[in-house]
Design a protein around this motif. Structure first.
Motif, mmCIF file in Angstrom:
data_model
loop_
_atom_site.group_PDB
_atom_site.id
_atom_site.type_symbol
_atom_site.label_atom_id
_atom_site.label_comp_id
_atom_site.label_asym_id
_atom_site.label_seq_id
_atom_site.Cartn_x
_atom_site.Cartn_y
_atom_site.Cartn_z
ATOM 1 N N ASP A 21 -2.081 -19.478 -42.432
ATOM 2 C CA ASP A 21 -3.422 -18.969 -42.165
ATOM 3 C C ASP A 21 -3.406 -17.441 -42.134
ATOM 4 O O ASP A 21 -2.714 -16.833 -41.315
ATOM 5 C CB ASP A 21 -3.917 -19.518 -40.825
ATOM 6 N N HIS A 78 -5.664 -15.440 -41.138
ATOM 7 C CA HIS A 78 -6.394 -14.861 -40.007
ATOM 8 C C HIS A 78 -5.460 -14.236 -38.975
ATOM 9 O O HIS A 78 -5.721 -13.135 -38.482
ATOM 10 C CB HIS A 78 -7.280 -15.925 -39.342
ATOM 11 N N GLU A 112 -5.287 -10.224 -37.944
ATOM 12 C CA GLU A 112 -5.500 -9.775 -36.568
ATOM 13 C C GLU A 112 -4.301 -8.962 -36.071
ATOM 14 O O GLU A 112 -4.470 -7.918 -35.425
ATOM 15 C CB GLU A 112 -5.776 -10.952 -35.637
ATOM 16 N N GLU A 168 -10.321 -11.673 -46.784
ATOM 17 C CA GLU A 168 -9.432 -11.006 -45.831
ATOM 18 C C GLU A 168 -10.062 -9.714 -45.327
ATOM 19 O O GLU A 168 -9.997 -9.399 -44.131
ATOM 20 C CB GLU A 168 -8.076 -10.712 -46.471
ATOM 21 N N TYR A 187 -12.772 -10.438 -42.819
ATOM 22 C CA TYR A 187 -12.191 -10.823 -41.534
ATOM 23 C C TYR A 187 -11.600 -9.599 -40.817
ATOM 24 O O TYR A 187 -11.672 -9.499 -39.593
ATOM 25 C CB TYR A 187 -11.137 -11.917 -41.718
#
Length: 147
Positions: free
Chosen positions: A56, A58, A62, A82, A85
Motif C-alpha cells: 500500500d 499510502h 505518509e 500518490e 494523497y
C-alpha cells in the motif's frame, strides 16, 4: 539549503529528483511500498530508499511527508494518485506544501518559485513527488533539466 531529498523512487519526477540529488551531492532517501517492480531493483541502496512491509503506497507517502519539512509536487496538468494523497498528508500533518504545474509556469519561473519557497519556509529536507513517466513521458527530462 536542501540537505536531503526524499522520494519513493517512482519513475518521472521522483527519479529525476534523486538523480539531481546524487549529481549535486545531496543526501537522498525515502520510503516505497513493496512491489514487484522494486523487488530486484539494484538502485535502491544508491538512492537510500527503504521498502515498507506492505504494498500500500499510502503508508510510504505518509512516512515521506513526516520525514520532511515540506512536500513539493511537480506535474504537468493532472496529478497522480500518490500526489493527491501527499497533499492530504501534508495538510493533516501541517507540513509545508507546494504544487508546481509545468503547464502554468516556465522552467525558469518554476525554479524561482521552488527556490523562494524553500528559502522562505526554511526547508532542509524535502519530499518530492509528482507525475510518473506513465502519465507524462517527458516529465523526467523536464524535471531534471540542468539549465
Amino acid at each position: 539549503m536542501i540537505h536531503k531529498i526524499i522520494t519513493s523512487g517512482q519513475s518521472g519526477v521522483e527519479l529525476a529528483a534523486l538523480d539531481i540529488a546524487i549529481k549535486l551531492g545531496i543526501k537522498c532517501g525515502g520510503w516505497t511500498p513493496k512491489t514487484e517492480r522494486l523487488k530486484n531493483e539494484t538502485l535502491l541502496p544508491q538512492y537510500g530508499i527503504k521498502q515498507i512491509s506492505t504494498i500500500d503506497f499510502h503508508e510510504a507517502v505518509e512516512r515521506n511527508v513526516l520525514d520532511a519539512q515540506g512536500t513539493l509536487i511537480v506535474s504537468r496538468g493532472k496529478r497522480s494518485e500518490e500526489s493527491r494523497y501527499a497533499v492530504k498528508m501534508a495538510l493533516k500533518h501541517q507540513r509545508q506544501l507546494l504544487h508546481v504545474d509545468l503547464r502554468q509556469h516556465s522552467a525558469f519561473e518554476s525554479a524561482s518559485l521552488i527556490n523562494s519557497w524553500i528559502y522562505l519556509q526554511i526547508i532542509h529536507t524535502i519530499y518530492i513527488t509528482g507525475s510518473t513517466v506513465e502519465m507524462d513521458d517527458t516529465i523526467y527530462q523536464q524535471t531534471r533539466k540542468d539549465r
